[in-house]
Design an enzyme around this catalytic site. Structure first.
Site, short mmCIF file in Angstrom:
data_model
loop_
_atom_site.label_atom_id
_atom_site.label_comp_id
_atom_site.label_asym_id
_atom_site.label_seq_id
_atom_site.Cartn_x
_atom_site.Cartn_y
_atom_site.Cartn_z
N GLU A 1 -83.36 -79.64 34.40
CA GLU A 1 -82.08 -80.35 34.51
C GLU A 1 -81.37 -80.46 33.18
O GLU A 1 -80.88 -81.53 32.81
CB GLU A 1 -82.31 -81.76 35.10
CG GLU A 1 -82.89 -81.73 36.50
CD GLU A 1 -83.00 -83.11 37.14
OE1 GLU A 1 -83.26 -84.07 36.42
OE2 GLU A 1 -82.83 -83.20 38.37
N ASP B 1 -88.29 -83.54 45.30
CA ASP B 1 -87.87 -84.62 44.40
C ASP B 1 -87.96 -85.99 45.07
O ASP B 1 -86.93 -86.55 45.45
CB ASP B 1 -86.44 -84.35 43.93
CG ASP B 1 -86.11 -85.10 42.65
OD1 ASP B 1 -86.94 -85.89 42.21
OD2 ASP B 1 -85.02 -84.86 42.10
N ARG C 1 -86.01 -73.72 45.59
CA ARG C 1 -86.33 -74.67 44.52
C ARG C 1 -87.73 -75.24 44.68
O ARG C 1 -88.40 -75.53 43.69
CB ARG C 1 -85.29 -75.80 44.52
CG ARG C 1 -85.62 -76.89 43.55
CD ARG C 1 -84.49 -77.84 43.36
NE ARG C 1 -85.00 -79.17 43.03
CZ ARG C 1 -84.28 -80.27 43.03
NH1 ARG C 1 -83.00 -80.22 43.34
NH2 ARG C 1 -84.81 -81.42 42.71
N ASN D 1 -85.34 -88.48 30.33
CA ASN D 1 -84.14 -87.86 29.74
C ASN D 1 -83.93 -88.59 28.41
O ASN D 1 -83.17 -89.53 28.31
CB ASN D 1 -82.94 -88.02 30.67
CG ASN D 1 -83.17 -87.32 31.99
OD1 ASN D 1 -83.69 -86.20 32.03
ND2 ASN D 1 -82.83 -87.97 33.10
N GLU E 1 -85.19 -94.53 44.58
CA GLU E 1 -83.96 -93.74 44.42
C GLU E 1 -83.50 -93.14 45.74
O GLU E 1 -82.31 -93.09 46.02
CB GLU E 1 -84.23 -92.63 43.40
CG GLU E 1 -83.08 -91.66 43.23
CD GLU E 1 -83.37 -90.56 42.22
OE1 GLU E 1 -84.45 -90.55 41.60
OE2 GLU E 1 -82.50 -89.69 42.05
C1 BDP Z 1 -84.45 -86.97 39.86
C2 BDP Z 1 -83.54 -88.06 39.40
C3 BDP Z 1 -83.13 -87.90 37.95
C4 BDP Z 1 -84.37 -87.70 37.10
C5 BDP Z 1 -85.19 -86.56 37.64
C6 BDP Z 1 -86.52 -86.38 36.90
O1 BDP Z 1 -82.37 -88.05 40.21
O2 BDP Z 1 -82.42 -89.04 37.58
O3 BDP Z 1 -84.02 -87.49 35.78
O4 BDP Z 1 -85.52 -86.80 38.98
O5 BDP Z 1 -87.53 -86.71 37.49
O6 BDP Z 1 -84.97 -87.35 41.10
O7 BDP Z 1 -86.54 -85.90 35.78
#
Ligand code: BDP
Length: 730
Positions: free
Chosen positions: A312, A388, A359, A231, A416
């Site tokens: 996202e 994820d 998803r 990000n 995470e």
């Molecule tokens: C998710 C995370 C987020 C990441 C995203 C990603 O919660 O913080 O930006 O993956 O991989 O699991 O881009």
């Protein structure tokens, strides 16, 4: 009488003391697996004649010098003193040489010439041999970086008491850490302090940690680091930050590590240097070309860009009705003249959420039509599973779906979704599970490991092999021990070793890590490895057993929150994933449901279409089943779910008791630090079990099976638990 008693007591105490080895000095974990502790006398006696002098053939380079220094450091630690360096090969020398620095290695009479020639630019060979009429230990390679890798491998063998590997070469070209580190030093999903990259202090002030970071990575063969978060911010590509990245690159370079940056797709627009970010706009293309030239002037071996686009909320080519190929190839063209690459992420799910679909299907649907269309210097970076980074996911169907595109594996090393840096979970077994999975794609079936090794790709000219690679989202921060939990060092380690050889065994890696990190004594390694090997399954059991997924707390992803049903997007809610209702639980991804199963090879799709032939560990990932569904164990699904939660809690207690039994054999500081976390892990496991059982029972209205104690508190109690300021949100 009293005298005899005292004598007996004294004898008893003495024999007890003899059973307990002298307590090791406290350690803080900073040295990671590169501790180089004194060897036992016998091992020292065996080693000494193999390293009487250290000979680095030819002129030293920063890289071969780093190899030499590491050998000195290692031998000083393990033997008590470092051998002298010398320019002359003698009996018992430890020799570092390449065919360029020691012409004998290139001579046809040299027995190892053929073997060395097969090892490429990064491989190495370790051998006791004869050189110039002397018995020597030879670390040979075709380049200086091979010598550095070989030196680390030799030191590892000595420290673990293993016979040195004869020779080894990496199976993947790109072995890379992805730091999700922000420019303000916070770390997205980081649980071990702040970012080690002190952007404010750079480029003038460089932390000594950068060199130790480089050493640790080089010891595993990691050869790339993306310094900033996926990000990304536009500022990272401004002159000031390029200079900072260049300073880091200068420190990492001798260790064979290239620097990469995450690029925000809209950078030229946001920096107000173009009026669009459309990848087909000539002005935009020109901007990126010039930007690449500017970066390469500062960092001549800059690796390239990592891009998260149209995911996202991140900008991307689809904002201009262009495709991922248009976006990736535009950036690829900018870096191609400099031999740079683009890693384009397949983690996408933002594009106009369609409530009817799933998803888990989106990346495959969006990317498979683009197979074969990416430029040769683009890799598509695919997460291990389609949702994820969950505690357990089936392998991502894209690994069987893009046979003409180089695919890069993306694992998450930072935990995470597996208990942050408080819970103990060795991820080697999780990585291995994905890598060993058989995609069942033609002709004989390829494992995911083979796919990322490029085995599915069409034949390419030998001088231009297709890109191959593995990325891991780093778990490194400013904590003194780098990773928060001492055992999280093992996840960094396992990632690196698997990136070198994706077919390596998670258990072997655990043994190696435990021997170097704690002690090569089997009384230590065996129980430590047992703890590691059971840990991830334990976490799966107390968080998301039987294929459940994504039930963690909103946003920070800590703790149970299966009841959440009110978030902005349907597919952010746990209820979307577990679909628990009066009639049953689980996500129907068969033909009767979203048919995500059809994204797998027909053999897998057939096998998983039937709950009776679906592995229990993925059951509710693919099926929605009634609560009284009969499990192979003889229990109903409801009873089995509870049983798994209980198993998870028992497992957490077992980790704790096994660790407590190791107390006499581990230094007090590290023992206590791990013990504190294990206590917390037991509480976390109990919370997960109790909250999930209370919630699911509120949904199904069923009695608890006989003998099962009800959760100690009512559901509302668990719902009211919040974790404000939980770490890692960046
Ligand atoms: C998710 C995370 C987020 C990441 C995203 C990603 O919660 O913080 O930006 O993956 O991989 O699991 O881009």
């Amino acid at each position: 009488m009293a005298n005899i008693f005292i004598k007996l007591m004294a004898t008893a105490l003495l024999s007890l003391a003899a059973a307990i080895p002298a307590c090791a000095a406290d350690e803080d974990g900073y040295d990671l697996w590169l501790r180089y502790q004194p060897l036992e006398r016998a091992a020292q006696a065996e080693l000494q004649p193999q390293a009487r002098t250290l000979v680095l053939a030819g002129q030293p380079s920063p890289t071969s010098q780093a190899a030499l220094s590491e050998l000195q450091k290692g031998l000083r630690g393990m033997l008590g003193s470092a051998p002298a360096t010398s320019a002359t090969i003698r009996e018992g020398s430890l020799v570092l040489a390449t065919p360029a620095t020691l012409p004998e290695l290139a001579a046809s009479s040299f027995a190892l010439r053929g073997e060395l020639a097969t090892l490429g630019q990064e491989g190495y060979l370790l051998r006791k041999t004869r050189l110039q009429g002397h018995n020597v230990t030879l670390i040979a390679a075709n380049s200086d970086i091979g010598l550095l890798y070989g030196s680390f491998a030799w030191l590892r063998a000595v420290a673990t008491g293993a016979p040195p590997e004869a020779s080894s070469a990496p199976k993947l070209q790109l072995r890379m850490l992805n730091h999700w580190d922000n420019l303000d030093r916070t770390v997205e999903r980081g649980y071990s302090g702040f970012s080690i990259w002190d952007w404010w202090a750079l480029p003038d002030i460089a932390d000594r940690r950068y060199t130790d970071y480089a050493r640790a990575n080089a010891s595993l063969g990691i050869n790339g680091a993306v310094l900033n978060n996926v990000n990304s911010k536009p500022e990272v590509l401004t002159a000031a930050f390029i200079a900072k990245a260049a300073a880091v690159a200068d420190i990492l370079r001798p260790y064979g590590i290239k620097v990469y940056l995450s690029a925000r797709f809209s950078t030229p627009l946001e920096l107000k240097q173009t009026d669009t970010a459309d990848p087909l706009s000539p002005a935009v293309q020109e901007w990126w070309r010039k930007k690449a030239d500017e970066i390469y002037r500062a960092i001549p071996d800059f690796g390239g860009f990592l891009v998260k686009a149209n995911s996202e909320g991140q900008p991307g080519p689809q904002d201009y009705h262009r495709t991922h190929v248009d976006g990736a190839n535009m950036l690829a063209a900018a870096v191609a003249p400099h031999k740079g690459i683009v890693m384009w992420r397949a983690f996408v799910y933002a594009h106009g959420e369609d409530k009817a679909t799933d998803r888990a299907k989106q990346a495959y649907d969006e990317f498979t039509p683009l197979d074969g269309k990416f430029a040769p210097n683009v890799m598509v970076q695919v997460k291990n599973g389609a949702i994820d980074f969950q505690p357990r996911e089936p392998f991502h169907p894209l690994f069987g779906g893009m046979p003409r595109t180089p695919l890069m594996m993306e694992f998450q090393i930072t935990k995470e979704y597996l208990g942050f840096a408080t819970d103990l979970a060795y991820l080697g077994t999780m990585f291995e599970e994905t890598l060993h999975a058989d995609t069942r794609r033609a002709p004989q079936g390829l494992t995911v490991a083979q796919v990322i090794e490029g085995k599915a790709l069409p034949a390419a000219p030998a001088q231009r092999p297709p890109l191959t690679g593995m990325a891991g989202v780093a778990n490194i921060g400013t904590d003194r021990n780098w990773t928060g939990h001492h055992f999280d060092q093992a996840n960094w380690y396992a990632f690196g070793r698997l990136a070198w050889d994706p077919q390596a065994s998670a258990r072997d890696i655990a043994v190696e890590w435990a021997a170097q990190t704690f002690s090569p004594d089997a009384r230590v390694t065996a129980p430590v490895v047992d703890i590691m090997m059971m840990s991830r399954e334990t976490v799966v059991d107390y968080m998301t057993p039987l294929g459940l997924h994504h039930m963690m707390g909103t946003s920070h992803h800590h703790g149970p929150a299966p009841w959440i049903d009110n978030l902005e997007r349907a597919d952010w809610n746990p209820v979307y994933y577990h679909r628990a209702a009066r009639d049953g639980i689980g996500f129907d991804r068969t033909a009767g449901g979203t048919n995500a199963l059809a994204q797998y090879a027909p053999e897998i799709a057939r096998q998983y279409a039937d709950p009776r032939t679906t592995p229990a560990q993925l059951l509710l990932w693919f099926h929605h089943l009634p609560w009284d569904y009969a499990m192979p164990s003889g229990r109903t699904l409801w009873a089995e779910l509870i049983h798994r939660y209980d198993t998870g809690v028992r497992g957490a207690r077992e980790l704790q008791s096994r660790w407590m039994a190791l107390r006499p054999l581990i230094d007090a500081r590290r023992h206590a630090e791990v013990a504190q976390r294990l206590r917390r892990q037991v509480a976390n496991a109990e919370l997960w079990r109790d909250a999930c059982i209370a919630y699911f029972q509120s949904v199904n209205g069923l009695p608890l099976p006989p003998g099962v104690a009800p959760p100690p508190k009512p559901l509302d109690y668990y719902k009211a638990i919040h974790f404000p300021y939980a770490p890692g949100r960046g």
